[in-house]
Each structure stands twice: as structure tokens, then as C-alpha cells.
Scaffold this active site. Structure first.
Site, PDB file in Angstrom:
ATOM      1  N   GLY A 228       0.834  -1.195   0.000  1.00  0.00           N
ATOM      2  CA  GLY A 228       0.000   0.000   0.000  1.00  0.00           C
ATOM      3  C   GLY A 228       0.867   1.242   0.000  1.00  0.00           C
ATOM      4  N   GLY A 229       0.234   2.382  -0.112  1.00  0.00           N
ATOM      5  CA  GLY A 229       0.955   3.648  -0.115  1.00  0.00           C
ATOM      6  C   GLY A 229       1.293   4.113   1.284  1.00  0.00           C
ATOM      7  N   ARG A 231       1.108   5.822   4.735  1.00  0.00           N
ATOM      8  CA  ARG A 231       0.016   6.098   5.678  1.00  0.00           C
ATOM      9  C   ARG A 231      -1.313   5.489   5.230  1.00  0.00           C
ATOM     10  NH1 ARG A 231       2.199   7.223  10.496  1.00  0.00           N
ATOM     11  NH2 ARG A 231       3.584   9.033  10.458  1.00  0.00           N
ATOM     12  N   HIS A 270       4.715   2.697  16.405  1.00  0.00           N
ATOM     13  CA  HIS A 270       4.575   1.287  16.029  1.00  0.00           C
ATOM     14  C   HIS A 270       4.779   0.386  17.243  1.00  0.00           C
ATOM     15  CE1 HIS A 270       4.664   1.080  11.446  1.00  0.00           C
ATOM     16  NE2 HIS A 270       4.537   2.362  11.741  1.00  0.00           N
ATOM     17  N   ASP A 272       4.407   1.050  20.442  1.00  0.00           N
ATOM     18  CA  ASP A 272       3.386   1.197  21.484  1.00  0.00           C
ATOM     19  C   ASP A 272       2.130   0.393  21.176  1.00  0.00           C
ATOM     20  OD1 ASP A 272       5.052   2.839  22.876  1.00  0.00           O
ATOM     21  OD2 ASP A 272       4.063   4.711  22.285  1.00  0.00           O
ATOM     22  N   ARG A 274       2.046  -2.486  19.516  1.00  0.00           N
ATOM     23  CA  ARG A 274       2.311  -3.920  19.421  1.00  0.00           C
ATOM     24  C   ARG A 274       2.131  -4.574  20.790  1.00  0.00           C
ATOM     25  NH1 ARG A 274       6.950  -2.305  16.161  1.00  0.00           N
ATOM     26  NH2 ARG A 274       8.393  -2.834  17.839  1.00  0.00           N
TER      27      ARG A 274
END
Length: 399
Positions: A228-229, A231, A270, A272, A274
């Protein structure tokens, strides 16, 4: 042991009363869900909700044989009218076990959130676990054998499913059914896909399930590529695919960048979100990890791995690229793809779609775009499942 789901929704139901959100607006017909309530063998009612008697009648069941009514969570709002002939509803203290005249044994399970879970054992020895909305078992210990069925808030509490799975209480043949479904869950096929990634399923209100009966457990793909792109939500989508696994190795290919506050903020965001049980490795040496046995790998991301690989072969220098860099990069990519093909681990990899926008102004930028496109295509060829994430919505390209 027969289990009839009189409702499968959150305590406020779906749609929620007077809620203007898109999910509630789309909840019509078979997508409507009453508050979750379970009728076990016509003798035990778990959670008493408005309209329970009518819901039972619509499902071809009756409440006249119910000998025990147990609640799992505080029932807010106006008092629920008790249908004629039903015993008074109550909650059982944690750890206490009841034996019903029907031969069922019911044990109250302590939760890590307000509420009570119930473990129900049939006279034949079949076992189910029913968890309240937003709840997971407290202090899960290893089980002698898995439950035959688990019903709970799968999407709201994936960590609870992971802990049960890690303790052996959810096994390969356990039927995991999602209940307490609220307006924050996706509708239709997207709900089914999200649950399948967790090895679970949802059923409509009024469904009768036979505990212990063979049921196809959703097949979780072993290799998945999420693209995906920027964000777009691709990293979050990748994390969701493994959030009910008890152990995951998160492979961060970007490493740390001293003095870059913006990069540090990205890494922290990222980390926080998980689960605390996940282990992080900051490395671009993916091949040794793929060749080892171990818990699932989440690789985030292939575009940063490619940047490192191109740095190593001198790909940004035109002369080096022409003489040896291109050949060496092809070899590195081929080695990675071969490792993906041969791996026995569950792998979810994230990558970027870099070829759909403006053509890069520099030769090096165009070179990176072209090589990333080739890498993505080769990696995707080895994956059972490929997803494209656009505006937070996952589109299935394969699988």
C-alpha cells in the site's frame, strides 16, 4: 452439547440506538445483532437480554426448560423483564463451580476486566468457555487439553485469544466464535476476513452450534504480503493478522536513526501498539530468520530492506551498477525469495507501492522504484495471500 446464540452483539446491540455512524447505518437485515446471550442445551442461559424469549422462539427454541440463568457482566440500563418461569439471574463468585440438574458443570472464571467468564462442561465431557465483553481470563495456566469451543470478544481482545492459545487452551480444532460484536467491527466479508486471520468466525443471531462437532477451522495463510501507499494503514493491517498469536518476532528493517526525531516518533508509535509479548529484532538479515524454525515473523518493511541491499551493492553509482551492482542485487533478491519459498514459519511482510505516483526526477529514484516493483512481484509470487491497503481498507489481491 447444543448452543443457541440468541444474540451475538455488544451489550447495546447492533445497530446501537440513535447512533449515526456508518456501521450502524449499514446494519440491516441479517447484519442486525442483539446483545449476546447463549442458551446451552435448553437448560442454561448465559446472559439475560431484552427479548430473550422471543429470540429463542425465532430460533425454534424454548426457555421453559432453563434451570439456571447466569450473568457475565454488569447489565446497565433499565431492568430486563424476567420471562415467566425463569429462575432469577445472578453471577457466580470466581472459582465457584455449580452442578446443574441437567448434569452440566459450570465454573466461574476470573477475568482481567469487570465481569465473569464461564466454563461449561457437558455430561459427556465437552467443554466451552464463554467470556464477557472486553474480558480475558486472568492468570491463564497451561491446560491438559484445549476447549472444544471458545466464545468471546475476539476483535476487541485479541490478546486474550493469544494467551489462551499460548497456554494450549485454544488448539488446532477449537471452534473460536466471535461474539459481543459492536459498531467498531467491519461489516460483511471484511469481518469474515479479519476473523479468519485470527482462526475464528462469526455466525448470525439464532444460530445453533453443536459443541465438539467437526467444523472447518479457518485456514490462516502461512505467507502474506501487505502492500500500500504511505500512511495507508498497511502496517496496522499486517499487525492485525498476527495479533492472536502468542509469540511474534517483529523484524524492523529500518533500524534506528540517531538525531532523527520524526523517525523516532514513527518507531515509538509502532512499538506502542504492538503486544508486549512480541519480540523485536532490528536487522536486514532476513534470510537466516526465514531459514530458522520459530514463531511468526512480521517484516516491516521490504522497501527499507531493499534500500539497505542497494546501499551494499553500490547501486546509486551508475558505473558500479552497470559493472556489478545490478547483478549482485539480483542475487540478493533471488536469495530472499528462495528463503520465502522454503520457509516453514508464518510470515507477514509489509511493502510500499511506489510506482503509482509521480515518476521520480532522478535516475537513482527511478532505479529504486523499478527494483522495488520487481521485488514486490517476486515476493508476492511466493505468498498465499496478498493484500492492497488503500485508505485503511484492505483489498484482497490473492487468497
Amino acid at each position: 452439547m447444543e448452543l443457541t446464540l440468541l444474540g451475538t452483539g455488544a451489550p447495546d446491540g447492533l445497530p446501537r440506538p440513535d447512533c449515526p455512524c456508518a456501521r450502524c447505518a449499514a446494519a440491516r437485515g441479517g447484519a442486525v445483532r442483539a446483545a449476546t446471550a447463549l442458551l446451552v442445551d435448553g437448560a442454561l442461559l448465559l446472559d439475560l437480554t431484552p427479548g430473550a424469549a422471543l429470540a429463542a422462539a425465532r430460533a425454534g427454541r424454548s426457555l421453559t426448560g432453563v434451570r439456571q440463568v447466569l450473568l457475565t457482566h454488569p447489565h446497565d440500563g433499565p431492568a430486563v423483564e424476567l420471562p415467566a418461569g425463569l429462575p432469577a439471574a445472578g453471577r457466580v463468585p470466581d472459582g465457584r463451580e455449580l452442578t446443574l440438574i441437567s448434569g452440566h458443570r459450570v465454573r466461574a472464571v476470573a477475568m482481567d476486566a469487570p465481569g465473569t467468564g464461564y466454563e461449561v462442561t457437558s455430561p459427556e465431557g465437552l467443554r466451552l468457555l464463554y467470556l464477557p465483553p472486553g474480558g480475558g481470563p486472568a492468570g491463564v495456566t497451561e491446560a491438559r487439553r484445549p476447549y472444544d469451543m471458545v466464545l468471546g470478544d475476539v476483535l476487541g481482545r485479541p490478546d486474550a485469544v493469544a494467551r489462551l492459545r499460548g497456554a494450549g487452551r485454544i488448539g488446532a480444532a477449537t471452534d473460536v466464535v466471535a461474539v459481543h460484536l459492536d459498531h467498531d467491527v467491519p461489516p460483511g466479508a471484511e469481518l469474515d476476513r479479519r476473523l479468519a486471520a485470527a482462526g475464528a468466525r462469526a455466525v448470525p443471531d439464532g444460530t445453533t452450534l453443536v459443541v465438539g462437532e467437526y467444523h472447518d477451522v479457518p485456514d490462516v495463510p502461512r505467507r502474506t504480503l501487505v502492500t500500500g501507499g504511505a500512511r495507508s494503514g498497511k502496517s496496522l493491517e499486517a499487525e492485525r493478522r498476527l495479533e492472536t498469536c502468542p509469540e511474534v518476532v517483529y523484524v524492523a528493517t529500518g533500524g534506528s536513526r540517531d538525531g532523527d526525531a520524526e523517525w523516532a516518533a514513527r518507531v515509538s508509535a509502532h512499538r506502542d501498539r504492538r503486544p508486549g509479548s512480541w519480540r523485536t529484532e532490528e536487522t536486514c538479515e532476513l534470510v537466516p530468520l526465514l531459514r530458522q524454525d520459530g514463531p511468526p515473523l512480521l517484516i516491516d518493511c521490504l522497501s527499507l530492506w531493499l534500500t539497505d541491499a542497494m546501499d551494499r551493492v553500490g547501486a546509486w553509482d551508475d558505473d558500479v551498477w552497470a559493472k556489478r551492482g545490478e547483478r549482485e542485487l539480483r542475487d540478493r533478491v533471488a536469495e530472499l525469495v528462495a528463503a520465502v519459498r522454503a520457509t516453514r514459519r508464518t510470515v507477514v511482510a509489509v511493502t510500499n507501492e511506489a510506482g503509482s505516483g509521480v515518476v521520480p526526477a532522478t535516475a537513482s529514484g527511478r532505479r529504486f522504484r523499478d527494483e522495488l516493483g520487481r521485488l514486490n512481484a517476486a515476493f508476492a509470487d511466493e505468498c498465499e495471500h496478498v493484500l492492497l491497503v488503500v485508505a485503511g481498507q484492505a483489498l484482497v489481491l490473492r487468497g
